[in-house]
Design a protein around this motif. Structure first.
Motif, PDB file in Angstrom:
ATOM      1  N   TRP A   3      62.132  -5.980   7.280  1.00 53.48           N
ATOM      2  CA  TRP A   3      61.347  -7.178   5.526  1.00 53.48           C
ATOM      3  C   TRP A   3      60.503  -5.953   5.322  1.00 53.48           C
ATOM      4  O   TRP A   3      60.683  -5.895   3.836  1.00 53.48           O
ATOM      5  CB  TRP A   3      61.114  -8.804   6.347  1.00 53.48           C
ATOM      6  CG  TRP A   3      62.502  -9.448   6.145  1.00 53.48           C
ATOM      7  CD1 TRP A   3      63.780  -9.405   6.065  1.00 53.48           C
ATOM      8  CD2 TRP A   3      61.739 -11.202   6.454  1.00 53.48           C
ATOM      9  NE1 TRP A   3      64.432 -10.656   5.930  1.00 53.48           N
ATOM     10  CE2 TRP A   3      63.684 -11.746   6.780  1.00 53.48           C
ATOM     11  CE3 TRP A   3      61.537 -11.929   7.282  1.00 53.48           C
ATOM     12  CZ2 TRP A   3      63.846 -13.290   6.822  1.00 53.48           C
ATOM     13  CZ3 TRP A   3      61.425 -13.616   7.412  1.00 53.48           C
ATOM     14  CH2 TRP A   3      62.652 -13.674   7.760  1.00 53.48           C
ATOM     15  N   ARG A  20      64.673  -9.895  10.290  1.00 51.06           N
ATOM     16  CA  ARG A  20      63.531 -10.140   9.536  1.00 51.06           C
ATOM     17  C   ARG A  20      62.685  -9.218  10.307  1.00 51.06           C
ATOM     18  O   ARG A  20      61.635  -9.126   9.598  1.00 51.06           O
ATOM     19  CB  ARG A  20      62.914 -11.511  10.840  1.00 51.06           C
ATOM     20  CG  ARG A  20      61.696 -11.909  10.809  1.00 51.06           C
ATOM     21  CD  ARG A  20      60.971 -13.185  11.511  1.00 51.06           C
ATOM     22  NE  ARG A  20      61.828 -14.356  11.697  1.00 51.06           N
ATOM     23  CZ  ARG A  20      61.526 -15.158  10.664  1.00 51.06           C
ATOM     24  NH1 ARG A  20      60.125 -15.052  10.558  1.00 51.06           N
ATOM     25  NH2 ARG A  20      62.174 -15.857  10.381  1.00 51.06           N
ATOM     26  N   SER A  21      63.295  -8.090  10.701  1.00 51.84           N
ATOM     27  CA  SER A  21      62.028  -7.013  11.646  1.00 51.84           C
ATOM     28  C   SER A  21      62.006  -5.719   9.960  1.00 51.84           C
ATOM     29  O   SER A  21      61.150  -5.163   9.815  1.00 51.84           O
ATOM     30  CB  SER A  21      62.502  -6.402  13.095  1.00 51.84           C
ATOM     31  OG  SER A  21      63.751  -5.786  12.516  1.00 51.84           O
ATOM     32  N   ASP A  26      68.350 -12.594   4.008  1.00 48.19           N
ATOM     33  CA  ASP A  26      68.708 -13.412   4.856  1.00 48.19           C
ATOM     34  C   ASP A  26      70.081 -12.167   5.630  1.00 48.19           C
ATOM     35  O   ASP A  26      70.251 -12.778   6.471  1.00 48.19           O
ATOM     36  CB  ASP A  26      69.785 -14.432   4.780  1.00 48.19           C
ATOM     37  CG  ASP A  26      70.723 -14.308   3.646  1.00 48.19           C
ATOM     38  OD1 ASP A  26      71.603 -14.676   3.831  1.00 48.19           O
ATOM     39  OD2 ASP A  26      69.964 -15.118   2.516  1.00 48.19           O
TER      40      ASP A  26
END
Length: 206
Positions: free
Chosen positions: A152, A149-150, A145
């Protein structure tokens, strides 16, 4: 696994102090401040069962947590903290190695690595050594977190490539804040210990 009961049992530094009930054990290893206590709390649905600390190197024993009277989580001392003396590191190394190599009820080691950073030399040494002794291992990349997300997949690739992980070795992206990866990790733990859900077993009998 639905966690109905969880409790801290003992802090141990020698086999004479370990639980003697032969329940399966899941060990957690990783650098200081990688998030082991936070992961335990999220997995068990407890806020402060495993005490988190802003002070690295706080865990200095093997901490056993009993879950549903079915298994233990065993939190190992974090490694890689510079302010811990060489003598203390040596002592930790001895009882951690003894536990990981000789404990018959140990079924799986979860190696926690901060997903935002390339694995350290200590991470790599632990991963290679655990695979060398033949102990089942799963890598858990924590704090997902804390990055977009891009990013990950890029960071997952770095962790896997740095460790030299075989393609099929179990790997989980995890967040103690959001619960991401919790169900997948529980599923793998259940498989590792041969757990059968009582409700499902009852349905099969019917």
């Amino acid at each position: 696994m639905k966690v109905n009961q969880s409790e801290f049992i003992i802090s141990a530094v020698s086999p004479s102090q370990y639980p003697q009930d032969a329940l399966p054990e899941i060990a957690l290893a990783g650098r200081s401040n990688v998030g082991k206590s936070s992961l335990i709390n999220r997995m068990l649905g407890r806020r402060n069962l495993a005490r988190t600390s802003s002070q690295p190197g706080k865990t200095q024993t093997l901490n056993f947590y009993l879950i549903n009277q079915d298994l233990y989580f065993v939190d190992l001392p974090g490694y890689g903290y510079a302010k811990v003396s060489q003598e203390q590191r040596r002592k930790w190394g001895q009882f951690i190695e003894q536990y990981l190599t000789n404990r018959e009820s140990l079924k799986l080691l979860l190696l926690l690595i901060d997903s935002r950073h390339e694995p350290s030399k200590d991470d790599l040494l632990m991963y290679d050594w655990v695979r060398h002794i033949g102990l089942p291992i799963a890598v858990v990349a924590t704090k997902a977190d804390k990055m977009p997300r891009s990013q990950w997949q890029k960071h997952v690739k770095v962790v896997k490539e740095t460790l030299g992980m075989p393609k099929d070795d179990p790997f989980f992206l995890f967040s103690s804040e959001t619960g991401m990866g919790k169900e997948e990790l529980w599923s793998h733990i259940e498989q590792a210990i041969g757990y059968v859900d009582p409700a499902e077993a009852a349905l099969e009998k019917d």
